[in-house]
Design a protein around this motif. Structure first.
Motif: not given
Ligand code: ATP
Ligand code: MG
Length: 630
Positions: A6-12, A406-409
């Motif tokens: 998610y971090a990569d997705f968000y950053r983009r 799923p990597d964000v809880a």
């Protein structure tokens, strides 16, 4: 599924918004591609996909016909009338064309406004979709509003036609709409020439010729009508929708077309984990943003089945939501903390009665989710409970735990992390500088807002700029007017509205914190805390408490003392409310938000202000009585 962190997705999404959103826009149909993904020429305004031609109704309905004509699109469940009707995508397509032809026959064309004043019935959804099919702008006014609020909204939108009904029904009681509408039309400066009345056979109504037209007649006349979608620019307004009016006069949020469609389809996948063919059950009302986005548009844009529920959470009993989940194999459910608090007051065995195996998660939004309620729901249903934070203005969540990643809880007490495209930053109230990590600040969003957010306030660009963008220098920071704190991992905690902070003898206290503490007391069902002017301390906190059932043997004094001791132990004596008043209900807006400003005004002997969105006047009337008791 989405294979990135998610971090990569968000950053983009925030570093390369044009590329990110252009990719997302592939998920909907365009008649003609856009000229620019994001027009940045006029901050704080922004325009998404301008030059692109699309249509919300095409994307929500027609587009699915080749693959899903026979799949249920809309399931109407009414525990008020006992009706349960399912419309396939093909049937929805037919109904929407009949409604569109009816509107056309009354002169509605692209750009005209249509006001929809309806109970939770399928025709309300047909009317919304028919409007956007024609490029007309809908303004749905919550069916519970009375004449004065309705008249104000008629004058704001100046609709060509109003679509309404004879009556709604609430907790088994018929509520006539038509007399309220007639009165509103009398009060209005800009009444439309035509009114369509859907006659449910619930209440008699006086037909005013030639203004009032019966929908049954129109329906027969246009039964086989074919009405093509009108392709509109992505920036063409799709609707006007008013904020809840919790803090003052409601604001008429104007939404675009293309950006909204793109953002909603992303939100359904990424945040709610919804897939085509699945079933989504949102318990809100179509009169609110949650209903617009998650009863009507997002599920249909995503090829899902959506449930339209007319009824309360506790009739015929407090298991009705779970009965619906079992019967329709609901995959995602969206509700409000207030509904959970209502259920919490009933027999816990009701939560075990139905098969909830289809249900993946319950999403809650609209107001702070207090930990006791969040834990109660998660434990008693044994499902993830996902808080999400947003506003009428934004149209879809600003903060959430994205189920698609799923990597964000999720973390109890926090509505989660920033959703794609939202550059959320906590800022100092006075100079607008970002606050130090872990510090409390105003939840602000850097311009440009992502697709789907408000374009402006209908007819009032100046109010848009002044209200949201003028708190900080440069007019490039949007203020949500909520307080927050962010932890080291990026999770935000909402601490209340900026006008809910009180100052007791020099201590700045969040009323939300005091409420959290009181609501954790085992005898408490619900609480509102307000700051009341105090000659000695500046302000004093007063608490209005609804006790849980079964407290009949405990005296009021004992309950008050026990609550006070509880706050002392949890937050310290400085936070102990000066008064703890017991009531049986709290005043809320029709969308379930506590009307603290009205309580506060009454406590200070002031006029409670705009009460047009008040749900239960009796709840407000209890406040002066409660104060008068020693
Ligand atoms: P008005 O703007 O007219 O005063 P309102 O702000 O209540 O009314 P909405 O747009 O319906 O109108 O509500 C948005 C507000 O609700 C947010 O700004 C926030 O204060 C509150 N809110 C929504 N979701 C959450 C949540 N998950 N946690 C905490 N607060 C929330
Ligand atoms: Mg607001």
């Amino acid at each position: 599924m989405i294979d990135a962190s998610y971090a990569d997705f968000y950053r983009r999404s925030v570093d390369s918004p044009e590329a990110f959103w252009a990719e997302q826009a592939q998920a909907i149909d365009w008649k003609k591609p856009w000229n620019s993904v994001l027009d940045r020429s006029r901050p704080p305004f922004s325009a998404w996909f301008s030059g692109g031609l699309t249509n919300l109704c095409h994307n929500a309905v027609d587009r699915h016909l080749p693959e899903r004509a026979g799949q249920a699109a809309l399931v109407y469940v009414s525990t008020e009338t006992g009706q349960e009707v399912s419309y396939s995508y093909a049937e929805l397509h037919r109904e929407v064309q009949i409604m569109a032809a009816s509107l056309q026959s009354l002169g509605v064309t692209q750009g005209d406004r249509v006001l929809i004043y309806m109970p939770m019935i399928p025709e309300a959804v047909f009317a919304m979709l028919a409007c956007v099919r024609l490029g007309a702008v809908h303004s749905v006014v919550f069916g519970g509003f009375a004449s004065v609020s309705l008249a104000a909204r008629i004058d704001d939108a100046q609709p060509k036609v109003i679509v309404s009904a004879d009556a709604g029904s609430r907790a088994g009681k018929v509520v006539s709409y038509k007399p309220l509408l007639d009165e509103a039309l009398r009060l209005s400066q800009h009444p439309p020439e035509q009114v369509i009345v859907v006659d449910r056979g619930l209440a008699d109504w006086a037909r005013q010729q030639p203004r009032d037209v019966s929908y049954a007649d129109l329906r027969t006349r246009h039964a086989r009508a074919e009405v093509p979608c009108v392709w509109v620019d992505s920036t063409h307004p799709s609707y006007i929708l008013y904020t809840s009016g919790t803090t003052g006069k409601p604001k008429g949020v104007q939404r675009d077309t293309g950006g909204y469609a793109v953002a909603l389809q992303l939100s359904m996948r990424v945040i709610f984990g919804g897939q085509p063919g699945e079933t989504f059950f949102c318990t809100s009302d179509i009169g609110w943003v949650v209903g617009h986005s998650y009863i009507v548009y997002a599920p249909l844009l995503s090829g899902m089945t959506t449930i339209l529920y007319e009824g309360t959470p506790i009739r015929p009993d407090a298991a009705v939501f779970w009965r619906i989940v079992e019967q329709y194999r609901v995959n995602q459910m969206f509700s409000a903390p207030t509904a959970m608090r209502v259920l919490k007051r009933h027999d816990p065995a009701l939560l075990q009665r139905h098969d909830l195996s289809s249900l993946r998660a319950i999403f809650l939004a609209g107001e702070p989710l207090d930990e006791p309620t969040g834990r109660w729901a998660a434990e008693s249903l044994n499902k993830p409970v996902i808080d999400n934070y947003w506003q009428t203005e934004t149209g879809w969540p600003i903060l959430a735990t994205p189920l698609g990643f799923p990597d964000v809880a999720s973390r109890m007490g926090s509505p989660g992390v920033s959703m794609p495209g939202y550059k959320v930053c906590l800022r100092n109230e006075t100079d607008g500088e970002p606050v130090a990590p872990g510090e409390k600040g105003v939840v602000a969003i850097d311009w440009p807002l992502p697709p789907g957010c408000l374009q402006t306030i209908w007819g009032d660009d100046a109010r848009f700029v002044d209200t949201y963008w003028s708190t900080y220098p440069n007019r490039q920071v949007y203020s949500t007017f909520d307080w927050g704190r962010q932890d080291a991992d990026g999770y935000l905690y909402i601490l209340g509205r900026t006008d809910d902070v009180i100052n007791v003898a020099g201590h700045r206290l969040g009323t939300r914190e005091i409420e959290e503490s009181i609501s954790a007391h085992p005898a408490v069902a619900e609480v509102a805390v307000v700051g009341v002017q105090d000659a000695l301390k500046g302000q004093a906190a007063w608490a209005f408490v609804v006790l849980r059932p079964g407290q009949d043997n405990v005296t009021a004094q004992a309950s008050q003392a026990s609550i006070a001791a509880h706050v002392d132990a949890q937050l310290g004596a400085v936070a102990r409310p000066q008064r703890i008043c017991l009531v049986t209900a709290l005043p809320k807006t029709r969308s379930g938000k506590m009307l603290r400003r009205a309580i506060q005004a009454i406590c200070e002997g002031r006029d409670p202000g705009d009460l047009t969105t008040l749900e239960d006047p009796l709840a407000l009337q209890q406040i002066p009585d409660a104060i008068a008791r020693p």
